[in-house]
Design an enzyme around this catalytic site. Structure first.
Site, PDB file in Angstrom:
ATOM      1  CB  CYS A  67      -0.926   0.040   1.220  1.00 33.88           C
ATOM      2  SG  CYS A  67      -1.893   1.567   1.254  1.00 33.88           S
ATOM      3  CB  CYS A  75      -1.814   4.399   4.644  1.00 31.56           C
ATOM      4  SG  CYS A  75      -3.300   3.823   3.803  1.00 31.56           S
ATOM      5  CB  SER A  76      -0.343   0.308   6.564  1.00 28.96           C
ATOM      6  OG  SER A  76      -1.404   0.794   7.364  1.00 28.96           O
ATOM      7  CB  CYS A  77      -4.712  -0.735   2.401  1.00 25.90           C
ATOM      8  SG  CYS A  77      -5.360   0.925   2.678  1.00 25.90           S
TER       9      CYS A  77
HETATM   10 FE    FE Z   1      -3.277   1.896   3.010  1.00 29.16          FE
END
Ligand code: FE
Length: 192
Positions: A100, A103-105
């Protein structure tokens, strides 16, 4: 990153302020939010992703359905992904890896909480620009002719890699096969 450092992140502070407003407005309670998160994480583990892969390796019709609609196929095994899920299949010609960049999906339900390196700025930026070098640092040396496809996750769509079935596993059952699948293999930073 320690829990204390995490709590200091701007996004964590924003989530906390949002929670406080939701609770103040009477829309949820602290215990209710905690209970939801506990239930979500209790069923979130890499074994879920591994079960999908092992079933796909042993059942060609399931593999087709998994590649067509990951969320619906996961539901067949009683796994509620919670978002649109696109499963991307490794072949001799193409190796897939997920990230991602924003962000951090991450498909938490299928893989458990994400590793800290997945959330690091270095991984997010570099795997897009120089995927072959990043994978080599994970110990995954791909043949020069293998194309690398990088899939950028978002809040709407999550990806899961379907690794290639290892050689020499023709007689293995579904449970034994699932035991071979690692979290890194499902992200694409390991072969399986
Ligand atoms: Fe994300």
């Amino acid at each position: 990153m320690s829990p204390a450092e995490h709590a200091d992140l701007p996004v964590a502070a924003r989530v906390r302020r949002f929670e406080e407003r939701v609770i103040a407005a009477g829309l949820a309670t602290e215990a209710g939010l905690d209970g939801f998160l506990d239930a979500f994480l209790r069923d979130a583990a890499p074994v879920n992703g591994a079960r999908l892969v092992a079933r796909a390796w042993t059942d060609p019709a399931f593999r087709e359905r998994l590649l067509a609609d990951g969320r619906a196929a996961a539901a067949e095994l009683g796994i509620e992904a919670g978002y649109r899920l696109q499963v991307v299949e490794n072949t001799a010609a193409v190796h897939n890896v997920i990230v991602c960049t924003l962000c951090s999906c991450y498909p938490v339900r299928l893989l458990g909480p994400s590793p800290s390196w997945y959330k690091s700025a270095a991984y997010r930026a570099r795997v897009v620009r120089e995927p072959r070098a990043v994978l080599a640092e994970f110990g995954l040396e791909l043949p020069p002719g293998t194309e690398i496809a990088v899939w950028d996750s978002s809040s709407e769509a999550r990806y899961l890699v379907l690794p290639r079935r290892p050689d020499g596993t023709a007689g293995a059952g579904e449970e034994a096969l699932a035991g071979l699948v690692t979290r890194e293999g499902l992200i694409g930073t390991a072969p399986v």
